[in-house]
Design a protein around this motif. Structure first.
Motif, PDB file in Angstrom:
ATOM      1  N   ALA A 172     -17.871   4.348 -12.470  1.00  0.00           N
ATOM      2  CA  ALA A 172     -17.447   3.515 -11.342  1.00  0.00           C
ATOM      3  C   ALA A 172     -15.932   3.323 -11.336  1.00  0.00           C
ATOM      4  CB  ALA A 172     -18.162   2.166 -11.406  1.00  0.00           C
ATOM      5  N   ILE A 173     -15.342   3.054 -12.513  1.00  0.00           N
ATOM      6  CA  ILE A 173     -13.893   2.814 -12.584  1.00  0.00           C
ATOM      7  C   ILE A 173     -13.112   4.058 -12.181  1.00  0.00           C
ATOM      8  CG2 ILE A 173     -11.996   2.410 -14.201  1.00  0.00           C
ATOM      9  CD1 ILE A 173     -13.898   0.508 -15.726  1.00  0.00           C
ATOM     10  N   LEU A 174     -13.456   5.212 -12.769  1.00  0.00           N
ATOM     11  CA  LEU A 174     -12.708   6.433 -12.457  1.00  0.00           C
ATOM     12  C   LEU A 174     -12.954   6.878 -11.011  1.00  0.00           C
ATOM     13  CD1 LEU A 174     -10.764   8.488 -13.528  1.00  0.00           C
ATOM     14  CD2 LEU A 174     -12.665   9.811 -14.433  1.00  0.00           C
ATOM     15  N   PHE A 175     -14.180   6.696 -10.527  1.00  0.00           N
ATOM     16  CA  PHE A 175     -14.483   7.043  -9.129  1.00  0.00           C
ATOM     17  C   PHE A 175     -13.621   6.203  -8.176  1.00  0.00           C
ATOM     18  CE2 PHE A 175     -16.878   6.283  -5.184  1.00  0.00           C
ATOM     19  CZ  PHE A 175     -17.095   7.589  -4.767  1.00  0.00           C
ATOM     20  N   GLY A 176     -13.533   4.901  -8.469  1.00  0.00           N
ATOM     21  CA  GLY A 176     -12.719   4.026  -7.626  1.00  0.00           C
ATOM     22  C   GLY A 176     -11.246   4.404  -7.654  1.00  0.00           C
ATOM     23  N   ILE A 177     -10.722   4.715  -8.852  1.00  0.00           N
ATOM     24  CA  ILE A 177      -9.308   5.097  -8.970  1.00  0.00           C
ATOM     25  C   ILE A 177      -9.022   6.378  -8.188  1.00  0.00           C
ATOM     26  CG2 ILE A 177      -7.535   5.876 -10.602  1.00  0.00           C
ATOM     27  CD1 ILE A 177      -8.828   4.032 -12.689  1.00  0.00           C
ATOM     28  N   LEU A 178      -9.914   7.359  -8.317  1.00  0.00           N
ATOM     29  CA  LEU A 178      -9.718   8.639  -7.637  1.00  0.00           C
ATOM     30  C   LEU A 178      -9.825   8.492  -6.120  1.00  0.00           C
ATOM     31  CD1 LEU A 178     -11.659  11.016 -10.059  1.00  0.00           C
ATOM     32  CD2 LEU A 178      -9.227  11.095  -9.546  1.00  0.00           C
ATOM     33  N   ARG A 179     -10.757   7.679  -5.663  1.00  0.00           N
ATOM     34  CA  ARG A 179     -10.886   7.465  -4.212  1.00  0.00           C
ATOM     35  C   ARG A 179      -9.642   6.766  -3.655  1.00  0.00           C
ATOM     36  NH1 ARG A 179     -12.507   9.548  -0.776  1.00  0.00           N
ATOM     37  NH2 ARG A 179     -13.624   8.034   0.500  1.00  0.00           N
ATOM     38  N   LEU A 180      -9.096   5.797  -4.419  1.00  0.00           N
ATOM     39  CA  LEU A 180      -7.882   5.114  -3.983  1.00  0.00           C
ATOM     40  C   LEU A 180      -6.681   6.057  -3.953  1.00  0.00           C
ATOM     41  CD1 LEU A 180      -8.217   1.686  -5.865  1.00  0.00           C
ATOM     42  CD2 LEU A 180      -8.418   2.093  -3.392  1.00  0.00           C
ATOM     43  N   SER A 181      -6.716   7.077  -4.834  1.00  0.00           N
ATOM     44  CA  SER A 181      -5.600   8.032  -4.866  1.00  0.00           C
ATOM     45  C   SER A 181      -5.729   9.119  -3.803  1.00  0.00           C
ATOM     46  CB  SER A 181      -5.510   8.677  -6.248  1.00  0.00           C
ATOM     47  OG  SER A 181      -6.648   9.479  -6.504  1.00  0.00           O
ATOM     48  N   GLY A 182      -6.821   9.095  -3.025  1.00  0.00           N
ATOM     49  CA  GLY A 182      -6.959  10.024  -1.920  1.00  0.00           C
ATOM     50  C   GLY A 182      -7.847  11.220  -2.164  1.00  0.00           C
ATOM     51  N   GLU A 183      -8.540  11.285  -3.301  1.00  0.00           N
ATOM     52  CA  GLU A 183      -9.429  12.415  -3.576  1.00  0.00           C
ATOM     53  C   GLU A 183     -10.720  12.263  -2.776  1.00  0.00           C
ATOM     54  OE1 GLU A 183      -8.558  14.983  -5.208  1.00  0.00           O
ATOM     55  OE2 GLU A 183      -6.713  14.226  -6.119  1.00  0.00           O
ATOM     56  N   SER A 184     -11.364  13.399  -2.504  1.00  0.00           N
ATOM     57  CA  SER A 184     -12.618  13.371  -1.758  1.00  0.00           C
ATOM     58  C   SER A 184     -13.729  12.737  -2.600  1.00  0.00           C
ATOM     59  CB  SER A 184     -13.030  14.787  -1.359  1.00  0.00           C
ATOM     60  OG  SER A 184     -13.407  15.542  -2.499  1.00  0.00           O
ATOM     61  N   THR A 185     -14.790  12.338  -1.936  1.00  0.00           N
ATOM     62  CA  THR A 185     -15.898  11.678  -2.636  1.00  0.00           C
ATOM     63  C   THR A 185     -16.527  12.601  -3.669  1.00  0.00           C
ATOM     64  OG1 THR A 185     -16.360  10.406  -0.631  1.00  0.00           O
ATOM     65  CG2 THR A 185     -18.086  10.470  -2.313  1.00  0.00           C
ATOM     66  N   LYS A 186     -16.727  13.875  -3.303  1.00  0.00           N
ATOM     67  CA  LYS A 186     -17.348  14.830  -4.230  1.00  0.00           C
ATOM     68  C   LYS A 186     -16.511  15.011  -5.485  1.00  0.00           C
ATOM     69  CE  LYS A 186     -19.934  17.881  -1.119  1.00  0.00           C
ATOM     70  NZ  LYS A 186     -20.030  19.270  -0.615  1.00  0.00           N
ATOM     71  N   ILE A 187     -15.213  15.262  -5.296  1.00  0.00           N
ATOM     72  CA  ILE A 187     -14.338  15.512  -6.443  1.00  0.00           C
ATOM     73  C   ILE A 187     -14.224  14.261  -7.305  1.00  0.00           C
ATOM     74  CG2 ILE A 187     -11.953  16.004  -7.104  1.00  0.00           C
ATOM     75  CD1 ILE A 187     -11.777  17.891  -4.728  1.00  0.00           C
ATOM     76  N   ALA A 188     -14.105  13.094  -6.682  1.00  0.00           N
ATOM     77  CA  ALA A 188     -14.009  11.843  -7.430  1.00  0.00           C
ATOM     78  C   ALA A 188     -15.266  11.612  -8.267  1.00  0.00           C
ATOM     79  CB  ALA A 188     -13.780  10.679  -6.474  1.00  0.00           C
ATOM     80  N   ALA A 189     -16.439  11.834  -7.662  1.00  0.00           N
ATOM     81  CA  ALA A 189     -17.704  11.619  -8.376  1.00  0.00           C
ATOM     82  C   ALA A 189     -17.877  12.632  -9.505  1.00  0.00           C
ATOM     83  CB  ALA A 189     -18.872  11.710  -7.399  1.00  0.00           C
ATOM     84  N   THR A 190     -17.544  13.878  -9.230  1.00  0.00           N
ATOM     85  CA  THR A 190     -17.697  14.912 -10.255  1.00  0.00           C
ATOM     86  C   THR A 190     -16.784  14.643 -11.448  1.00  0.00           C
ATOM     87  OG1 THR A 190     -18.177  16.520  -8.514  1.00  0.00           O
ATOM     88  CG2 THR A 190     -17.643  17.390 -10.670  1.00  0.00           C
ATOM     89  N   SER A 191     -15.524  14.301 -11.190  1.00  0.00           N
ATOM     90  CA  SER A 191     -14.583  14.002 -12.276  1.00  0.00           C
ATOM     91  C   SER A 191     -15.039  12.784 -13.073  1.00  0.00           C
ATOM     92  CB  SER A 191     -13.183  13.756 -11.702  1.00  0.00           C
ATOM     93  OG  SER A 191     -12.753  14.862 -10.941  1.00  0.00           O
ATOM     94  N   ALA A 192     -15.540  11.771 -12.383  1.00  0.00           N
ATOM     95  CA  ALA A 192     -15.984  10.544 -13.059  1.00  0.00           C
ATOM     96  C   ALA A 192     -17.178  10.825 -13.971  1.00  0.00           C
ATOM     97  CB  ALA A 192     -16.339   9.484 -12.022  1.00  0.00           C
TER      98      ALA A 192
END
Length: 646
Positions: free
Chosen positions: A308-328
């Motif tokens: 949840a934390i990394l997904f939120g940070i990535l989404r705030l930085s402008g990454e797409s939902t898929k990439i944010a979720a996969t990285s998290a």
């Protein structure tokens, strides 16, 4: 007493072997097998050993682990990715550890305990993540680069952690600002001193060691350097692991990095195995049973919370939902360095056995779940968000052309092969053991790596499994005997070309796995023959056909020569025998001549100026026929006597 101790060690090793084999078959990391071995061997199991008995050996394992992590730590890569490393990486570590600290304080833990737990949970497994991303081919995908950026910052965050842990464990139990300042100054001094000395001295030292061509000296020097730098930082009152990490970081940009990794790997793996066994000994099975539900709750909170934390940070930085979720999901586990932090914390009496046991179990289970989570992250995303399971279509940059040819040896022949490949735009990579040659070639921009081709890990690192062809250009018999079977074992379908001086061991090389053997001296003769025939007007197609025939027949007609004063009488020779009318063989057919018993070969028969090669068995011998015999001198001599006298 001593015999009983040895029996216990033997039993522990048997458990370790069986556990590793079992976990490997299940597709789980070997770390888990070592932890299980420690649980069974330690006070919570059969009580064969105490954690203190393993401590000194285990600490050396940590030193070698940190040295290896330092080798993997790339300053140029860090600078190239500085925006994502320092932006995304720092945000992940700070936010995750801060949340954990606040939760821990709310649960009644002290500030020191909360900070240690925050650091433990904030870290992810560099070894597991990089291995799995590489296996899936995702290292150059956007989510792969984001994950690597976070891992780079986590490696960097280890340095202040290693500086502060011994300080937290001081007798005062509560370090004041001056002590923290002094510790940080010591860390900076150690870093500057090692950087200044290491950048000047270490490359020169390893240049001299590499020139000796002694594998034993290279291994010994590597172990001494890793240990000495650890002793230096320990002398300053800091962690030994910090010094080893710095030494590895200094050597990580040198041409010896891959060879260092290959040489230190067996020692590191063995000692790290003992380290994780010692960690397993910290686990009390009764505590695990007592706190099983707390372990599961904390595990769920850690995995879900980190995602949840990394997904939120990535989404705030402008990454797409898929990439944010996969990285998290990729970074949701607890890392292997968390075990190091826990071991140091217990050693400095900063954590109780109950807390360390719970955290170790959480880390173990999260690492066990990591392969499944990473491999199936697409399906997980699709199941929860309906976003589809394809995570491989998000390429971040064009893929660098993969090498098609791996050349072992960069001497005269290797460089010639590389030059022609380069002119035809065929990508290649080279592995060579001459430090000066490698240095010169790398300055010129050649894709040359320093390393011993006999090392399995170096062949894999050089891309043996990805190339279409392997060219072994050196003629070292010992190396050929080791490299060829190893390469064939690792890549059964690979085309392997081997250069040799002559064809004395041609059959053995082919049996060892060579697709084609090119004898240098015989090929030189064929090239000269081709030029002579071409200038004599023989059609080029006919010349090429004759050359191919010679190669296909293992250079059969390039053996056996008329003897001279300086002939080598251990080699096969040609000898002409003219048959007078009174000779025994006249009137006989070739099938009546016991060629096999005489152990010679009739290469050709000349009659009336014409020569017939490989005459048929029903050939009728006549007077004045000239037989060209091939064989060892004494055998040819005996055959001549037989042909003339019977």
């Amino acid at each position: 007493m001593e015999q009983a101790f040895l029996v216990k060690i033997l039993l522990m090793l048997v458990i370790a072997i069986a556990s590793i084999a079992w976990f490997r078959r299940l597709g789980l990391p070997a770390i888990l097998a070592y932890l299980l071995t420690g649980m069974l061997s330690g006070p919570g199991g059969f009580d064969w050993f105490s954690q203190q008995q393993m401590q000194s050996v285990a600490e050396l394992g940590v030193v070698l682990l940190m040295f290896t992590l330092g080798l993997e730590f790339s300053l140029p890569r860090l600078l190239a990715m500085r925006r994502t490393v320092f932006g995304l990486g720092s945000a992940q570590v700070i936010v995750t550890s801060s949340v954990v600290v606040l939760v821990s304080l709310a649960l009644g833990l002290s500030l020191v305990e909360a900070m240690i737990i925050g650091a433990v949970i904030a870290l992810s497994s560099t070894a597991i993540v990089l291995k799995l991303l590489n296996e899936q081919g995702w290292l150059r995908r956007r989510h792969g680069e984001l994950s690597v950026s976070v891992l780079l910052f986590q490696d960097l965050a280890v340095i202040p952690l290693l500086i502060l842990l011994p300080l937290m464990g001081s007798e005062s139990q509560a370090a004041n600002h001056s002590e923290i300042f002094i510790a940080l100054v010591k860390g900076i001094v150690a870093f500057v001193a090692l950087m200044a000395f290491g950048r000047w001295a270490l490359p020169k030292l390893f240049d001299e060691v590499a020139r000796s061509r002694s594998n034993e000296l290279f291994v010994l020097t590597t172990l001494v350097v890793a240990t000495l730098t650890g002793v230096f930082t320990h002398w300053l009152g800091l962690s030994m692991a910090l010094g080893a990490f710095m030494a590895g970081m200094l050597l990580g940009e040198s041409q010896y990095r891959r060879q260092l990794e290959a040489d230190i790997s067996p020692f590191r793996d063995l000692l790290m195995g003992l380290f994780f066994i010692s960690i397993g000994m910290l686990l009390d099975l009764t505590l695990v049973v007592s706190f099983w539900w707390q372990v599961l709750v904390i595990l769920l909170a850690v995995v879900v919370g980190k995602i949840a934390i990394l997904f939120g940070i990535l989404r705030l930085s402008g990454e797409s939902t898929k990439i944010a979720a996969t990285s998290a999901i990729t970074l949701a586990q607890v890392g292997e360095f968390s075990f190091v932090v826990l071991a140091l914390a217990v050693n400095y009496q900063l954590l109780s056995s109950e807390i360390s046991t719970i955290l170790v179990m959480v880390a173990v289970i999260s690492m066990g779940l990591a392969p499944a989570l990473i491999r199936h992250c697409g399906e997980i995303i699709g199941a929860f968000g309906g976003m589809g399971a394809d995570v491989e279509n998000h390429s971040v940059s064009p893929k660098v052309r993969q090498a098609q040819v791996l050349i072992l040896g960069y001497g005269r022949v290797g460089q010639t092969v590389a030059r022609f490949l380069r002119s035809e735009a065929v990508p290649y990579v080279v592995l060579d053991l001459d430090p000066t040659r490698v240095s010169e070639a790398r300055i010129a921009g050649e894709p040359v790596l320093f390393g011993d081709a006999c090392k399995r890990s170096l062949l894999l690192e050089a891309g043996l499994l990805d190339v279409n062809m392997l060219v072994i250009s050196f003629c070292d018999g010992r190396a050929l005997e080791e490299v060829l079977p190893l390469a064939r074992e690792l890549a059964p379908q690979l085309t392997i070309l081997v250069r040799t001086r002559d064809d004395s061991n041609m059959t053995e090389f082919e049996q060892a796995g060579a697709s084609q053997v090119i004898p240098e001296s015989l090929e030189g003769s064929l090239m000269l023959v081709s030029q002579v025939l071409y200038r004599c007007g023989v059609p080029l197609t006919r010349i090429l056909k004759r050359l191919e025939s010679e190669r296909r027949n293992h250079y059969h007609y390039l053996h056996g020569f008329f003897s001279g004063q300086e002939s080598d009488f251990t080699l096969e020779q040609l000898h002409a025998v003219a048959l007078p009318a009174s000779a025994w063989a006249v009137g006989k057919r070739l099938s009546q001549v016991p060629v096999a018993r005489l152990r010679i070969e009739i290469r050709a028969i000349r009659r009336s100026g014409a020569e017939v090669e490989n005459p048929p068995s029903d050939w009728l011998l006549q007077a004045d026929d000239i037989l060209l015999l091939q064989g060892k001198p004494r055998r040819v001599e005996r055959a001549e006597i037989f042909l003339l006298g019977g």
